[in-house]
Design a protein around this motif. Structure first.
Motif, PDB file in Angstrom:
ATOM      1  N   GLU A 116     -82.140 -23.103  60.630  1.00  0.00           N
ATOM      2  CA  GLU A 116     -83.088 -23.102  61.758  1.00  0.00           C
ATOM      3  C   GLU A 116     -82.448 -23.614  63.051  1.00  0.00           C
ATOM      4  O   GLU A 116     -82.665 -23.067  64.133  1.00  0.00           O
ATOM      5  CB  GLU A 116     -84.320 -23.949  61.401  1.00  0.00           C
ATOM      6  N   ILE A 117     -81.640 -24.648  62.949  1.00  0.00           N
ATOM      7  CA  ILE A 117     -81.086 -25.244  64.178  1.00  0.00           C
ATOM      8  C   ILE A 117     -80.139 -24.273  64.888  1.00  0.00           C
ATOM      9  O   ILE A 117     -79.981 -24.335  66.111  1.00  0.00           O
ATOM     10  CB  ILE A 117     -80.398 -26.595  63.877  1.00  0.00           C
ATOM     11  N   ASN A 118     -79.541 -23.340  64.132  1.00  0.00           N
ATOM     12  CA  ASN A 118     -78.629 -22.380  64.768  1.00  0.00           C
ATOM     13  C   ASN A 118     -79.372 -21.325  65.583  1.00  0.00           C
ATOM     14  O   ASN A 118     -78.754 -20.543  66.301  1.00  0.00           O
ATOM     15  CB  ASN A 118     -77.747 -21.714  63.715  1.00  0.00           C
ATOM     16  N   ARG A 119     -80.678 -21.319  65.479  1.00  0.00           N
ATOM     17  CA  ARG A 119     -81.492 -20.423  66.299  1.00  0.00           C
ATOM     18  C   ARG A 119     -81.753 -21.025  67.682  1.00  0.00           C
ATOM     19  O   ARG A 119     -82.451 -20.412  68.498  1.00  0.00           O
ATOM     20  CB  ARG A 119     -82.817 -20.149  65.589  1.00  0.00           C
ATOM     21  N   PHE A 120     -81.203 -22.202  67.938  1.00  0.00           N
ATOM     22  CA  PHE A 120     -81.412 -22.891  69.218  1.00  0.00           C
ATOM     23  C   PHE A 120     -80.070 -23.182  69.896  1.00  0.00           C
ATOM     24  O   PHE A 120     -79.039 -23.256  69.240  1.00  0.00           O
ATOM     25  CB  PHE A 120     -82.218 -24.172  69.004  1.00  0.00           C
ATOM     26  N   ALA A 173     -79.997 -11.944  64.682  1.00  0.00           N
ATOM     27  CA  ALA A 173     -80.943 -12.752  63.907  1.00  0.00           C
ATOM     28  C   ALA A 173     -80.588 -12.772  62.426  1.00  0.00           C
ATOM     29  O   ALA A 173     -80.918 -13.729  61.719  1.00  0.00           O
ATOM     30  CB  ALA A 173     -82.358 -12.216  64.110  1.00  0.00           C
ATOM     31  N   ASP A 174     -79.906 -11.697  61.948  1.00  0.00           N
ATOM     32  CA  ASP A 174     -79.569 -11.663  60.522  1.00  0.00           C
ATOM     33  C   ASP A 174     -78.190 -12.263  60.228  1.00  0.00           C
ATOM     34  O   ASP A 174     -77.687 -12.150  59.115  1.00  0.00           O
ATOM     35  CB  ASP A 174     -79.652 -10.224  59.989  1.00  0.00           C
ATOM     36  N   HIS A 175     -77.601 -12.918  61.221  1.00  0.00           N
ATOM     37  CA  HIS A 175     -76.324 -13.604  60.981  1.00  0.00           C
ATOM     38  C   HIS A 175     -76.540 -14.654  59.879  1.00  0.00           C
ATOM     39  O   HIS A 175     -77.545 -15.365  59.895  1.00  0.00           O
ATOM     40  CB  HIS A 175     -75.848 -14.281  62.274  1.00  0.00           C
ATOM     41  N   PRO A 176     -75.602 -14.753  58.937  1.00  0.00           N
ATOM     42  CA  PRO A 176     -75.811 -15.693  57.817  1.00  0.00           C
ATOM     43  C   PRO A 176     -76.136 -17.119  58.272  1.00  0.00           C
ATOM     44  O   PRO A 176     -76.945 -17.800  57.626  1.00  0.00           O
ATOM     45  CB  PRO A 176     -74.469 -15.658  57.069  1.00  0.00           C
ATOM     46  N   GLU A 177     -75.562 -17.549  59.387  1.00  0.00           N
ATOM     47  CA  GLU A 177     -75.819 -18.931  59.815  1.00  0.00           C
ATOM     48  C   GLU A 177     -77.200 -19.113  60.446  1.00  0.00           C
ATOM     49  O   GLU A 177     -77.628 -20.234  60.691  1.00  0.00           O
ATOM     50  CB  GLU A 177     -74.719 -19.390  60.782  1.00  0.00           C
ATOM     51  N   LEU A 178     -77.872 -18.002  60.747  1.00  0.00           N
ATOM     52  CA  LEU A 178     -79.221 -18.102  61.326  1.00  0.00           C
ATOM     53  C   LEU A 178     -80.311 -17.878  60.286  1.00  0.00           C
ATOM     54  O   LEU A 178     -81.497 -17.895  60.614  1.00  0.00           O
ATOM     55  CB  LEU A 178     -79.392 -17.086  62.467  1.00  0.00           C
ATOM     56  N   ARG A 179     -79.924 -17.660  59.031  1.00  0.00           N
ATOM     57  CA  ARG A 179     -80.940 -17.448  58.000  1.00  0.00           C
ATOM     58  C   ARG A 179     -81.699 -18.740  57.760  1.00  0.00           C
ATOM     59  O   ARG A 179     -81.114 -19.793  57.534  1.00  0.00           O
ATOM     60  CB  ARG A 179     -80.287 -16.963  56.708  1.00  0.00           C
ATOM     61  N   THR A 210     -94.040 -20.582  73.592  1.00  0.00           N
ATOM     62  CA  THR A 210     -93.984 -21.957  73.083  1.00  0.00           C
ATOM     63  C   THR A 210     -92.859 -22.097  72.052  1.00  0.00           C
ATOM     64  O   THR A 210     -92.100 -21.159  71.814  1.00  0.00           O
ATOM     65  CB  THR A 210     -95.311 -22.353  72.405  1.00  0.00           C
ATOM     66  N   GLY A 211     -92.823 -23.247  71.425  1.00  0.00           N
ATOM     67  CA  GLY A 211     -91.865 -23.484  70.342  1.00  0.00           C
ATOM     68  C   GLY A 211     -92.180 -22.690  69.094  1.00  0.00           C
ATOM     69  O   GLY A 211     -91.473 -22.821  68.087  1.00  0.00           O
ATOM     70  N   ASP A 212     -93.249 -21.886  69.152  1.00  0.00           N
ATOM     71  CA  ASP A 212     -93.682 -21.127  67.981  1.00  0.00           C
ATOM     72  C   ASP A 212     -93.781 -19.627  68.233  1.00  0.00           C
ATOM     73  O   ASP A 212     -94.167 -18.876  67.347  1.00  0.00           O
ATOM     74  CB  ASP A 212     -95.050 -21.644  67.526  1.00  0.00           C
ATOM     75  N   THR A 213     -93.446 -19.180  69.425  1.00  0.00           N
ATOM     76  CA  THR A 213     -93.566 -17.757  69.772  1.00  0.00           C
ATOM     77  C   THR A 213     -92.451 -16.961  69.096  1.00  0.00           C
ATOM     78  O   THR A 213     -91.280 -17.369  69.159  1.00  0.00           O
ATOM     79  CB  THR A 213     -93.448 -17.604  71.306  1.00  0.00           C
ATOM     80  N   PRO A 214     -92.759 -15.827  68.448  1.00  0.00           N
ATOM     81  CA  PRO A 214     -91.675 -15.007  67.872  1.00  0.00           C
ATOM     82  C   PRO A 214     -90.641 -14.624  68.928  1.00  0.00           C
ATOM     83  O   PRO A 214     -90.999 -14.319  70.069  1.00  0.00           O
ATOM     84  CB  PRO A 214     -92.418 -13.766  67.358  1.00  0.00           C
ATOM     85  N   VAL A 215     -89.371 -14.688  68.549  1.00  0.00           N
ATOM     86  CA  VAL A 215     -88.272 -14.343  69.463  1.00  0.00           C
ATOM     87  C   VAL A 215     -87.321 -13.380  68.755  1.00  0.00           C
ATOM     88  O   VAL A 215     -87.301 -13.306  67.529  1.00  0.00           O
ATOM     89  CB  VAL A 215     -87.479 -15.589  69.935  1.00  0.00           C
ATOM     90  N   VAL A 267     -86.068 -12.781  74.284  1.00  0.00           N
ATOM     91  CA  VAL A 267     -84.819 -12.425  73.614  1.00  0.00           C
ATOM     92  C   VAL A 267     -83.768 -13.497  73.874  1.00  0.00           C
ATOM     93  O   VAL A 267     -83.500 -13.851  75.027  1.00  0.00           O
ATOM     94  CB  VAL A 267     -84.282 -11.066  74.119  1.00  0.00           C
ATOM     95  N   LYS A 268     -83.154 -13.996  72.811  1.00  0.00           N
ATOM     96  CA  LYS A 268     -82.059 -14.958  72.961  1.00  0.00           C
ATOM     97  C   LYS A 268     -80.767 -14.172  73.160  1.00  0.00           C
ATOM     98  O   LYS A 268     -80.382 -13.384  72.292  1.00  0.00           O
ATOM     99  CB  LYS A 268     -82.006 -15.895  71.751  1.00  0.00           C
ATOM    100  N   ARG A 269     -80.138 -14.372  74.302  1.00  0.00           N
ATOM    101  CA  ARG A 269     -78.950 -13.606  74.702  1.00  0.00           C
ATOM    102  C   ARG A 269     -77.708 -14.396  74.307  1.00  0.00           C
ATOM    103  O   ARG A 269     -77.210 -15.254  75.056  1.00  0.00           O
ATOM    104  CB  ARG A 269     -78.966 -13.362  76.212  1.00  0.00           C
TER     105      ARG A 269
END
Ligand code: FEO
Ligand code: CA
Ligand code: CA
Ligand code: CA
Length: 653
Positions: A314-318, A233-239, A220-225, A334-336
């Motif tokens: 948060e939006i950069n995670r999409f 995931a630790d990219h500064p823009e994804l914090r 879902t929109g809430d499942t850990p990825v 996993v986001k590729r």
């Protein structure tokens, strides 16, 4: 985003371009190509015939000299029979799902069905909680694949159906509709998004049922990825607040050669907004259509996760492709990131010379077609514990005016994508994929949707659903309200090639409004979206006419009827209408059992607000449609439909 249709209750934000680059549009390219041919061949009709090529829609089309002679059917067909063997259905305005004579349709897993039969039951008053929704099939079914379980024939009667839930209709999802957004409503909305995995079995009578399965799950929109590839995931823009979670607006999909499912994040920008008046979009955000007002969901009013100012990372995670292993129910999606960040319609994966190749359209007016080519043998990479989707080159398409094309690499340090030009590294190129594609000079297109590959000759087909036409006098539709299907052949028919040749397979539309359209009452259609080749080489075409256009004469759509699905013979160009959907719906998603004797398709958003039929409301959710339950106290529901032949034959044959 209602500038184009100010009086309509629904609009397609994808119809609004955010591409202000100077790149040539597909229309300009086609215009130049036609103009040149026009001179060579001496006349517009000849030019159009050339452009459309030997395999245009409608039996009588194309240049006779160029049309291949195929007495008794096409090459390699079973028994030399024609590819299409059913009687076309008529256009329809009925609140019904209509299939040809000799076929039957069974509604399967409508929204709210528990993914395991012993899960929480559907409540027709929309009263299910977020927690219950997270154990039920989501809303607005879209891309889908059938993964057979068991070997040989067993796989024809048992398998996993994996499908996306693109978005939600808040009018139908909540008992009180969209009025006053709350944290609980956001939670339920998130639970209705994402992906469903259900196990289904065929009964003795040929119908299908869901079974209690350890593999059944919801993402879902809430499942850990997790994140993988150049953007971590630790990219500064994804914090952002909390660990990365969720996938949203999963439209079409992909399937890898190693048996995983790819969900694709399309209009993810619309879930984010802010009331902070000091917030301004960055150029990259503007290019992706990110706006303070959001897309009408208003989640940011109740949940700071979706507030652009309060939680900017948060939006950069999409905007990514998400890999899910349906046979490992505890695995983390996993986001590729190597496949780029844009409004991914789908991700069509193939292999060539041992390497993985993935095509993806960016569905917005004036945006581009991309492909990813893996950097090495995918089997070897997997043996070494690496994902073949993490290492490779992302390209964007340039359609030249002479019928040729080129794939332009989006690689940091190459061409204009240098540090001197402000590109920090490959992660930066991928986070701002649209701007990188602008910089290299990609060709603007009329809303690229699904992509599919002809199993018989490796030709690639992409639907361009509709668009402003980008000065496309050629189409000759400017704007282009009906869309078309473009087809290309990679050099040496090798998907890793960086050059190709292209033509147009069919111009959609209604000849009553456009005499370039070579279709008739058996096959007029508009706004092609889903396209899928079955194993025999039938090209299936699904339509998504916006509810701001459906049935409306002033949009040229009064003869075409409800959304539909057609089958085409890619060699002869013959097209026949196979089914029509209920009111307010689009038809999307297509997959079959390995024996091709069950075809699964999705009916998405039946009963949504339309100009022609009206609008649902909490008081009357049935105002437009009551499909498929027709319960006088119920509400319309998206659903999968399993289509079989009464005689048990191959679908479409
Ligand atoms: Fe989700 Fe572009 O259709
Ligand atoms: Ca679509
Ligand atoms: Ca749609
Ligand atoms: Ca669409």
């Amino acid at each position: 985003m209602s500038a184009q249709h100010p009086v309509t209750p629904v609009t397609d934000p994808d119809d609004v371009s955010s591409n202000s680059s100077d790149n040539p549009s597909f229309g300009e390219v086609v215009q130049r190509r036609i103009s040149r041919r026009d001179t060579l061949l001496g006349g517009t009709a000849a030019a159009a015939a050339f452009l459309i090529g030997p395999a245009v829609g409608g039996a009588a089309a194309a240049t006779p000299a160029a049309a291949p002679a195929r007495p008794g059917g096409g090459r390699g067909r079973p028994g030399g029979r024609p590819l299409l063997g059913f009687t076309p259905v008529s256009t329809s305005d009925a609140d019904a799902f209509v299939v040809p004579d000799g076929y039957r349709a069974q509604v399967l897993i409508p929204w709210g069905t528990p993914v395991r039969p012993d899960g929480p039951a559907w409540r027709k008053d929309a009263g299910n909680t977020a927690e219950e929704q997270a154990q039920q099939v989501g809303m607005n079914h879209d891309g889908m694949h059938f993964f057979p379980l068991g070997h040989g024939r067993e796989g024809n009667r048992r398998g996993l159906l994996v499908l996306n839930h693109e978005y939600i209709d808040q009018e139908l999802l909540f008992p009180d509709g969209p009025a006053e957004m709350t944290r609980e409503k956001v939670a339920k909305a998130l639970a209705a998004h994402g992906v469903s995995v259900v196990e289904i079995e065929r009964r003795a009578d040929g119908s299908w049922e869901t079974v209690n399965s350890r593999l059944a799950r919801r993402v879902t929109g809430d499942t850990p990825v997790k994140f993988s590839g150049p953007v971590r995931a630790d990219h500064p823009e994804l914090r952002a607040e909390g660990q990365p979670r969720g996938t949203l607006n999963n439209c079409s999909h992909g399937v890898t050669p190693w048996g995983t499912y790819l969900a694709c994040e399309e209009n993810w920008n619309s879930y984010f907004g802010t009331e902070d008046e000091s917030w301004e979009p960055t150029p990259a955000q503007a290019r992706y259509g990110v706006a303070a007002a959001g897309g009408g969901y208003d989640w940011h009013l109740a949940d700071p996760r979706f507030d652009l100012a309060a939680n900017p990372g948060e939006i950069n995670r999409f905007g990514w492709i998400v890999e899910i292993d349906p046979k490992k129910p505890d695995s983390t999606p996993v986001k590729r990131t190597a496949l780029g960040r844009f409004k991914h319609e789908g991700c069509t994966v193939t292999e060539s010379r041992g390497r993985v190749v993935a095509y993806s359209g960016d569905d917005q007016d004036g945006d581009y077609i991309y492909k990813f080519v893996g950097s090495g043998n995918w089997r070897l990479q997997r043996a070494l514990g690496r994902s073949p989707l993490d290492h490779g080159t992302l390209y964007v398409a340039s359609f030249k005016d002479d019928g040729k094309g080129e794939w332009l690499p989006l690689t940091h340090g190459r061409g204009p994508l240098t540090r001197a030009n402000g590109w920090r590294d490959q992660a930066d190129v991928l986070l701002r994929t649209r701007e990188a594609a602008d910089a290299v000079g990609a060709t603007k297109m009329d809303r690229p949707e699904w992509i599919t590959i002809n199993p018989r000759n490796n030709d690639v087909y992409c639907t361009l659903t509709n668009g402003s036409g980008w000065d496309a006098a050629v189409n000759p539709r400017n704007p282009n309200p009906y869309g078309h299907i473009v087809r290309w052949t990679e050099k040496r028919r090798d998907h890793t090639s960086t050059t190709f040749t292209w033509d147009i397979f069919v111009l959609a539309g209604d000849p009553a409004y456009d005499d370039q359209v070579d279709l008739d009452e058996t096959n007029i259609f508009g706004s092609p979206d889903g396209v899928w080749f079955d194993n025999d080489g039938r090209l299936w075409i699904q339509t998504d006419i916006s509810n701001s256009s459906q049935h409306l004469a002033d949009k040229g759509y009064d003869n075409i009827g409800n959304n539909q699905m057609l089958a085409a013979d890619p060699e002869t160009g013959e097209i026949r209408r196979f089914l029509t959907g209920p009111r307010g719906s689009e038809i999307t998603g297509a997959t079959a059992s390995p024996d091709q004797r069950t075809l699964f398709v999705n009916v998405q958003h039946p009963g949504e607000a339309t100009v022609h039929w009206g609008e649902p409301s909490p008081e009357n959710p049935r105002a437009v449609s009551n499909w498929p339950d027709f319960d006088p106290e119920g509400r319309p529901r998206s659903a999968t439909v399993a289509i079989t032949r009464v005689d048990g034959g191959v679908i479409g044959a």
